[in-house]
Each structure stands twice: as structure tokens, then as C-alpha cells.
Design a protein around this motif. Structure first.
Motif, PDB file in Angstrom:
ATOM      1  N   GLY A 161       9.332   3.214   4.317  1.00  0.00           N
ATOM      2  CA  GLY A 161      10.765   3.050   4.097  1.00  0.00           C
ATOM      3  C   GLY A 161      11.469   4.271   3.547  1.00  0.00           C
ATOM      4  O   GLY A 161      12.659   4.223   3.245  1.00  0.00           O
ATOM      5  N   VAL A 162      10.756   5.378   3.404  1.00  0.00           N
ATOM      6  CA  VAL A 162      11.339   6.589   2.821  1.00  0.00           C
ATOM      7  C   VAL A 162      11.865   7.501   3.923  1.00  0.00           C
ATOM      8  O   VAL A 162      11.147   7.831   4.858  1.00  0.00           O
ATOM      9  CB  VAL A 162      10.295   7.347   1.961  1.00  0.00           C
ATOM     10  CG1 VAL A 162      10.864   8.661   1.447  1.00  0.00           C
ATOM     11  CG2 VAL A 162       9.823   6.467   0.812  1.00  0.00           C
ATOM     12  N   THR A 163      13.106   7.898   3.786  1.00  0.00           N
ATOM     13  CA  THR A 163      13.708   8.856   4.724  1.00  0.00           C
ATOM     14  C   THR A 163      13.549  10.267   4.161  1.00  0.00           C
ATOM     15  O   THR A 163      13.344  10.426   2.948  1.00  0.00           O
ATOM     16  CB  THR A 163      15.214   8.561   4.915  1.00  0.00           C
ATOM     17  OG1 THR A 163      15.872   8.776   3.656  1.00  0.00           O
ATOM     18  CG2 THR A 163      15.452   7.137   5.413  1.00  0.00           C
ATOM     19  N   PRO A 164      13.679  11.290   4.992  1.00  0.00           N
ATOM     20  CA  PRO A 164      13.621  12.664   4.467  1.00  0.00           C
ATOM     21  C   PRO A 164      14.659  12.907   3.373  1.00  0.00           C
ATOM     22  O   PRO A 164      14.367  13.576   2.381  1.00  0.00           O
ATOM     23  CB  PRO A 164      13.872  13.527   5.696  1.00  0.00           C
ATOM     24  CG  PRO A 164      13.380  12.699   6.835  1.00  0.00           C
ATOM     25  CD  PRO A 164      13.739  11.282   6.463  1.00  0.00           C
ATOM     26  N   HIS A 188      10.468  13.681 -10.933  1.00  0.00           N
ATOM     27  CA  HIS A 188       9.938  14.128  -9.652  1.00  0.00           C
ATOM     28  C   HIS A 188      10.594  13.373  -8.503  1.00  0.00           C
ATOM     29  O   HIS A 188      10.973  12.214  -8.634  1.00  0.00           O
ATOM     30  CB  HIS A 188       8.419  13.915  -9.600  1.00  0.00           C
ATOM     31  CG  HIS A 188       7.681  14.825 -10.515  1.00  0.00           C
ATOM     32  ND1 HIS A 188       7.619  16.190 -10.321  1.00  0.00           N
ATOM     33  CD2 HIS A 188       6.986  14.584 -11.645  1.00  0.00           C
ATOM     34  CE1 HIS A 188       6.917  16.741 -11.289  1.00  0.00           C
ATOM     35  NE2 HIS A 188       6.513  15.780 -12.116  1.00  0.00           N
ATOM     36  N   SER A 189      10.689  14.058  -7.392  1.00  0.00           N
ATOM     37  CA  SER A 189      11.162  13.416  -6.166  1.00  0.00           C
ATOM     38  C   SER A 189       9.981  12.711  -5.497  1.00  0.00           C
ATOM     39  O   SER A 189       8.814  12.945  -5.838  1.00  0.00           O
ATOM     40  CB  SER A 189      11.747  14.469  -5.218  1.00  0.00           C
ATOM     41  OG  SER A 189      10.708  15.335  -4.749  1.00  0.00           O
ATOM     42  N   ILE A 190      10.276  11.881  -4.537  1.00  0.00           N
ATOM     43  CA  ILE A 190       9.215  11.211  -3.772  1.00  0.00           C
ATOM     44  C   ILE A 190       8.359  12.256  -3.066  1.00  0.00           C
ATOM     45  O   ILE A 190       7.127  12.144  -3.034  1.00  0.00           O
ATOM     46  CB  ILE A 190       9.818  10.195  -2.774  1.00  0.00           C
ATOM     47  CG1 ILE A 190      10.457   9.036  -3.544  1.00  0.00           C
ATOM     48  CG2 ILE A 190       8.755   9.699  -1.799  1.00  0.00           C
ATOM     49  CD1 ILE A 190      11.253   8.060  -2.678  1.00  0.00           C
ATOM     50  N   ALA A 191       8.988  13.287  -2.509  1.00  0.00           N
ATOM     51  CA  ALA A 191       8.235  14.343  -1.819  1.00  0.00           C
ATOM     52  C   ALA A 191       7.239  15.002  -2.775  1.00  0.00           C
ATOM     53  O   ALA A 191       6.085  15.252  -2.405  1.00  0.00           O
ATOM     54  CB  ALA A 191       9.191  15.386  -1.245  1.00  0.00           C
ATOM     55  N   SER A 202       0.841  -1.195   0.000  1.00  0.00           N
ATOM     56  CA  SER A 202       0.000   0.000   0.000  1.00  0.00           C
ATOM     57  C   SER A 202       0.881   1.251   0.000  1.00  0.00           C
ATOM     58  O   SER A 202       2.103   1.179   0.197  1.00  0.00           O
ATOM     59  CB  SER A 202      -0.886   0.008   1.241  1.00  0.00           C
ATOM     60  OG  SER A 202      -0.092   0.191   2.405  1.00  0.00           O
ATOM     61  N   VAL A 203       0.250   2.389  -0.195  1.00  0.00           N
ATOM     62  CA  VAL A 203       0.946   3.678  -0.148  1.00  0.00           C
ATOM     63  C   VAL A 203       1.690   3.811   1.182  1.00  0.00           C
ATOM     64  O   VAL A 203       2.883   4.128   1.220  1.00  0.00           O
ATOM     65  CB  VAL A 203      -0.051   4.849  -0.326  1.00  0.00           C
ATOM     66  CG1 VAL A 203       0.635   6.191  -0.123  1.00  0.00           C
ATOM     67  CG2 VAL A 203      -0.746   4.782  -1.678  1.00  0.00           C
ATOM     68  N   ILE A 227       7.293   5.458  -6.674  1.00  0.00           N
ATOM     69  CA  ILE A 227       8.034   5.675  -5.424  1.00  0.00           C
ATOM     70  C   ILE A 227       8.916   4.469  -5.125  1.00  0.00           C
ATOM     71  O   ILE A 227      10.073   4.614  -4.724  1.00  0.00           O
ATOM     72  CB  ILE A 227       7.072   6.005  -4.264  1.00  0.00           C
ATOM     73  CG1 ILE A 227       6.448   7.391  -4.494  1.00  0.00           C
ATOM     74  CG2 ILE A 227       7.796   5.941  -2.917  1.00  0.00           C
ATOM     75  CD1 ILE A 227       5.262   7.710  -3.588  1.00  0.00           C
ATOM     76  N   MET A 228       8.402   3.267  -5.350  1.00  0.00           N
ATOM     77  CA  MET A 228       9.195   2.056  -5.118  1.00  0.00           C
ATOM     78  C   MET A 228      10.415   2.024  -6.036  1.00  0.00           C
ATOM     79  O   MET A 228      11.517   1.671  -5.600  1.00  0.00           O
ATOM     80  CB  MET A 228       8.331   0.817  -5.322  1.00  0.00           C
ATOM     81  CG  MET A 228       7.283   0.635  -4.252  1.00  0.00           C
ATOM     82  SD  MET A 228       6.149  -0.723  -4.617  1.00  0.00           S
ATOM     83  CE  MET A 228       7.240  -2.118  -4.434  1.00  0.00           C
ATOM     84  N   ILE A 229      10.240   2.401  -7.285  1.00  0.00           N
ATOM     85  CA  ILE A 229      11.359   2.410  -8.234  1.00  0.00           C
ATOM     86  C   ILE A 229      12.387   3.466  -7.830  1.00  0.00           C
ATOM     87  O   ILE A 229      13.594   3.209  -7.865  1.00  0.00           O
ATOM     88  CB  ILE A 229      10.846   2.643  -9.670  1.00  0.00           C
ATOM     89  CG1 ILE A 229      10.089   1.403 -10.148  1.00  0.00           C
ATOM     90  CG2 ILE A 229      11.998   2.985 -10.621  1.00  0.00           C
ATOM     91  CD1 ILE A 229       9.302   1.596 -11.419  1.00  0.00           C
ATOM     92  N   ILE A 230      11.926   4.636  -7.421  1.00  0.00           N
ATOM     93  CA  ILE A 230      12.850   5.689  -6.972  1.00  0.00           C
ATOM     94  C   ILE A 230      13.634   5.203  -5.753  1.00  0.00           C
ATOM     95  O   ILE A 230      14.855   5.389  -5.687  1.00  0.00           O
ATOM     96  CB  ILE A 230      12.086   7.001  -6.665  1.00  0.00           C
ATOM     97  CG1 ILE A 230      11.505   7.584  -7.954  1.00  0.00           C
ATOM     98  CG2 ILE A 230      13.001   8.016  -5.971  1.00  0.00           C
ATOM     99  CD1 ILE A 230      10.513   8.724  -7.727  1.00  0.00           C
TER     100      ILE A 230
END
Length: 191
Positions: free
Chosen positions: A35-38, A50-53, A28-29, A153-156
Motif C-alpha cells: 500500500g506504499v506509494t513512492p 525516518h521515512s518508510i524508504a 506481513s512486511v 510503517i503502518m503508523i506512518i
């Protein structure tokens, strides 16, 4: 009163895609963002991406769009890049990342609350104010939109992890984006 079976299914899909533990399509989203850090959130894997943010901002913007349209706002739109993907810095700190995640969560709650106000499926066939499609199409669109951007996002994440962890290729074999396939060297199909 007309039954609301379809509305219940749409709400279930929205919730499963957003935070479900057993979605058929994969994580899920919420699972992916866990698992994403700042630091990862602000980084790009290549120029003009685009960035994840920015993707999280974008997902939030379109949830807000859905809520506004369900509230009857014909003129609300996301017409500029700043409204669509935000004007975010390249370096995202802990506070900014937490705020982006919180805004996404709140927009999900708002969307579900707006749907909970409906007591039948009849509105699903109505045309969205200011658009030429139905609420049914819009709501299924936001579900597909989530899956699409969650995959991005997963690929990034994988690309950033690969780039920062190093790889089996020599430095001369990789380009500035961490790829051995753009460096000008020939590779066979099995490399």
C-alpha cells in the motif's frame, strides 16, 4: 546428524513475517508495503523521524548483516547512519522505490538461501563472528525487527493518509504535523 527442527521453525517464521498471509501478529512486511506509494515512501511524519524508504533500507541492511555473519564475516558491520538507514532523498521516484523493494526481497532470498545450506540446528548455538550473541538470537532478532518496523510503517501510512485526507478538526486546531493534540488547545479525554 542432529535434527533441524528449530531451523525449520525459524525459516518458517522468517517467511511468515516477511510474506505470509496468515501471520498471527497481523500483516506481513510485503502486505504492508503493497500500500506504499513512492510519494509516501519518502515523506516523514515529523522532523527527526525516518521515512518508510529509510526503514525499508534499514530492514535490508540488517538482513545483509545476518547473511554476512552466517558466511563467517567477522568484520562486517553497519556502523554509520548511511549504512544503516541510507542517504536517501526526501522525494522518492517510482524507480527508486521499486529498487528499494527489490533489494529487500533479494536480501530475504539471500537469508533464506543461507539458512537452507545448514543441515542441522547445531550452528544456532554458535556465537556470531564479531559479536557476543548466538545465531539463534540473531535470527529471532531479525524476525522481531521486521515486526517492529512493519508496525512503524503502518503508523506512518496512517499518519500520512490522515494528514493528506484532512480530518474532522479545524485548521486552527491542528499543528504542522496534522495532530490536534500539539496545537495548544485543551481537549478532554474523549475528544
Amino acid at each position: 546428524m542432529i535434527p533441524n527442527d528449530e531451523l525449520i521453525r525459524i525459516i518458517d517464521l522468517l517467511n511468515t513475517t516477511y510474506e505470509g498471509e496468515e501471520a498471527w501478529h497481523g500483516p506481513s512486511v510485503v502486505d504492508v508495503l503493497r500500500g506504499v506509494t513512492p510519494d509516501m515512501a519518502g515523506r516523514r511524519i515529523a522532523p527527526n523521524t525516518h521515512s518508510i524508504a529509510e526503514l525499508v533500507f534499514h530492514m535490508t541492511s540488517w538482513r545483509i548483516f545476518c547473511v554476512k555473519k552466517m558466511q563467517g564475516d567477522e568484520t562486517f558491520d553497519i556502523t554509520t547512519p548511511d549504512k544503516n538507514f541510507g542517504a536517501l532523498p526526501d522525494k522518492i521516484d517510482d524507480f527508486e522505490w521499486e529498487a528499494l523493494e527489490m533489494e529487500l526481497s533479494l536480501s530475504q532470498e539471500e537469508l533464506i538461501n543461507e539458512l537452507d545450506k545448514r543441515d542441522d540446528d547445531e550452528f544456532l548455538e554458535d556465537i556470531v563472528p564479531g559479536r557476543d550473541y548466538t545465531y539463534y538470537d540473531m535470527l529471532h532478532g531479525i524476525i522481531n525487527h521486521d515486526m517492529y518496523h512493519t508496525g512503524q510503517i503502518m503508523i506512518i501510512q496512517k499518519a500520512l493518509s490522515y494528514k493528506s485526507a484532512g480530518s474532522r478538526y479545524e485548521d486552527d486546531d491542528i499543528d504542522e504535523y496534522g495532530s490536534p493534540f500539539g496545537s495548544g488547545h485543551e481537549h478532554d479525554d474523549y475528544y
